[in-house]
Design a protein around this motif. Structure first.
Motif, PDB file in Angstrom:
ATOM      1  N   GLU A   3      67.463  20.247 106.461  1.00 18.23           N
ATOM      2  CA  GLU A   3      68.527  21.235 106.269  1.00 18.23           C
ATOM      3  C   GLU A   3      68.036  22.630 106.628  1.00 18.23           C
ATOM      4  OE1 GLU A   3      70.834  20.813 102.557  1.00 18.23           O
ATOM      5  OE2 GLU A   3      69.834  18.880 102.291  1.00 18.23           O
ATOM      6  N   LYS A  33      68.090  18.717  99.890  1.00 21.65           N
ATOM      7  CA  LYS A  33      67.433  17.457  99.570  1.00 21.65           C
ATOM      8  C   LYS A  33      66.487  17.004 100.678  1.00 21.65           C
ATOM      9  CE  LYS A  33      71.101  15.859  96.488  1.00 21.65           C
ATOM     10  NZ  LYS A  33      70.280  16.099  95.282  1.00 21.65           N
ATOM     11  N   SER A  34      66.557  17.664 101.826  1.00 20.07           N
ATOM     12  CA  SER A  34      65.676  17.356 102.948  1.00 20.07           C
ATOM     13  C   SER A  34      65.298  18.649 103.648  1.00 20.07           C
ATOM     14  CB  SER A  34      66.375  16.420 103.944  1.00 20.07           C
ATOM     15  OG  SER A  34      65.649  16.345 105.161  1.00 20.07           O
ATOM     16  N   GLU A  88      65.757  22.347  87.081  1.00 17.39           N
ATOM     17  CA  GLU A  88      64.395  22.465  87.570  1.00 17.39           C
ATOM     18  C   GLU A  88      63.724  23.798  87.269  1.00 17.39           C
ATOM     19  OE1 GLU A  88      62.613  20.125  88.984  1.00 17.39           O
ATOM     20  OE2 GLU A  88      64.204  18.641  88.930  1.00 17.39           O
ATOM     21  N   THR A 143      61.502  21.341  99.666  1.00 16.70           N
ATOM     22  CA  THR A 143      62.748  21.055  98.937  1.00 16.70           C
ATOM     23  C   THR A 143      62.414  21.175  97.453  1.00 16.70           C
ATOM     24  OG1 THR A 143      62.191  18.705  99.113  1.00 16.70           O
ATOM     25  CG2 THR A 143      63.747  19.588 100.720  1.00 16.70           C
ATOM     26  N   THR A 145      69.102  24.003  96.921  1.00 19.40           N
ATOM     27  CA  THR A 145      69.109  22.630  96.424  1.00 19.40           C
ATOM     28  C   THR A 145      69.068  21.618  97.567  1.00 19.40           C
ATOM     29  OG1 THR A 145      71.532  22.725  96.292  1.00 19.40           O
ATOM     30  CG2 THR A 145      70.296  23.240  94.294  1.00 19.40           C
ATOM     31  N   TRP A 151      64.712  29.130 100.884  1.00 22.77           N
ATOM     32  CA  TRP A 151      65.519  28.571  99.796  1.00 22.77           C
ATOM     33  C   TRP A 151      66.256  29.646  99.007  1.00 22.77           C
ATOM     34  CZ3 TRP A 151      65.383  29.456  94.571  1.00 22.77           C
ATOM     35  CH2 TRP A 151      64.263  30.096  94.051  1.00 22.77           C
ATOM     36  N   PRO A 156      65.894  19.859  94.509  1.00 21.72           N
ATOM     37  CA  PRO A 156      66.937  18.945  95.014  1.00 21.72           C
ATOM     38  C   PRO A 156      67.910  18.469  93.937  1.00 21.72           C
ATOM     39  CG  PRO A 156      64.830  17.814  94.867  1.00 21.72           C
ATOM     40  CD  PRO A 156      64.550  19.269  94.636  1.00 21.72           C
ATOM     41  N   ASP A 157      67.503  18.539  92.682  1.00 24.38           N
ATOM     42  CA  ASP A 157      68.384  18.109  91.590  1.00 24.38           C
ATOM     43  C   ASP A 157      69.127  19.269  90.949  1.00 24.38           C
ATOM     44  OD1 ASP A 157      67.590  15.410  91.882  1.00 24.38           O
ATOM     45  OD2 ASP A 157      65.776  15.817  90.727  1.00 24.38           O
TER      46      ASP A 157
END
Length: 232
Positions: A186, A182-183, A159, A150, A180, A122, A153-154
Motif C-alpha cells: 500500500e 496491512k501490506s 496497538e 505495517t 493501518t 504511516w 494493521p489492526d
C-alpha cells in the motif's frame, strides 16, 4: 487545535524519550553501521542534495550527512527539531534542520536530488499530495527513498500506547490512510500512483536481525521493515 497540531503535539511530547531510545548505547554502534550501509546503497555517491521529510530527532539526516551528502531536515514538531539540533551541533557535516511540513515542503522546484524519510509514510495526512509535492522539489530523475513497515494493521486504537488517542483521535486517524496498512504494498502504491517510476520494495533484514537481538520499543513487536523507493 487542528488535527496536524495534535500530531505535532504528540511527537513534541515524545521527543526526549523517543530520541533517547534511538541512542541506546548497547545498540548505537551496530545501528549506526547498519543504517549507514542502507542509505549508502540506496542513494547515489556523495555529495548530493537530500531532503529528509519528517526528520524527527534527525536520525536519518545525521546518517545521510555522515556519508557526505548535503542534507536538509524538516519537521513540524519543535520538540523533535530541538533534539535533532543537539545532534547537529556536534557533527562535522551537520544537516540544516528547519520547521517544515513533510506534506508540503516549502522549497523551489528542482531543489533536491533525493528525498528520504523513516517511519513517516504511516503518519502522513494526504500521502498522495505529499508525494506529488516531493516530485515537484526533486530534480529530474531524483529519488524518493522511504523506510517504513505495517505498524498498526489492526488499528491504532488497539496497538498504540495508552494515552496516545488524546492526540491521535478519531479525526486524526481518519486522515492517515497508511496508518493501518496491512501490506507494505500500500505504501509502494502511494509512490507509484503519484507518478514515481521504478518503485521497489526491499526488506531490511539487517535491521530485523538487530531488532531480534536487542528488542523493540514498547507497544511494538519485532517485524520486518522495508525500504520503498521510486524515481521522479
Amino acid at each position: 487545535m487542528t488535527a496536524q497540531d495534535r500530531i505535532n503535539a504528540y511527537w513534541t511530547g515524545r521527543a526526549p524519550a523517543y530520541d533517547a531510545y534511538q541512542q541506546r548505547p548497547e545498540r548505537l554502534d551496530a545501528d549506526a553501521a547498519a543504517w549507514a550501509e542502507i542509505w549508502k546503497q540506496a542513494l547515489p555517491p556523495a555529495p548530493i542534495d537530500v531532503l529528509d521529510v519528517g526528520t524527527g530527532s534527525g536520525h536519518v539526516a545525521m546518517a545521510v550527512a555522515g556519508l557526505g551528502h548535503r542534507v536538509t531536515g524538516i519537521d513540524l514538531s519543535e520538540g523533535m527539531l530541538a533534539e535533532a539540533r543537539k545532534h547537529a551541533s556536534a557533527a562535522s557535516n551537520p544537516p540544516d534542520f528547519r520547521l517544515g511540513d513533510a506534506v508540503a515542503p516549502d522549497f523551489p522546484d528542482d531543489s533536491f536530488d533525493a528525498i528520504v524519510g523513516r517511519y513517516v509514510m504511516w503518519t502522513l495526512r494526504e500521502p498522495a499530495t505529499a508525494v506529488a509535492n516531493w516530485k515537484r522539489v526533486l530534480r529530474p530523475g531524483g529519488l524518493v527513498v522511504m523506510v517504513d513497515s505495517t505498524w498498526f494493521p489492526d488499528g491504532l486504537d488497539e496497538e498504540m500506547q495508552p494515552g496516545v488517542t488524546a492526540f491521535y483521535d478519531a479525526e486524526v486517524r481518519s486522515m492517515l490512510p497508511l496508518a493501518t496498512a496491512k501490506s507494505i504494498d500500500e505504501t509502494a502504491l502511494a509512490l507509484a500512483n503519484a507518478g514515481l517510476t521504478d518503485v521497489s520494495v526491499t526488506p531490511l533484514t539487517t535491521i530485523f536481525q538487530l531488532d531480534q537481538e536487542y528488542g523493540v520499543s514498547p507497544g511494538h513487536e519485532v517485524q520486518m521493515q522495508f525500504l520503498i523507493s521510486g524515481r521522479a
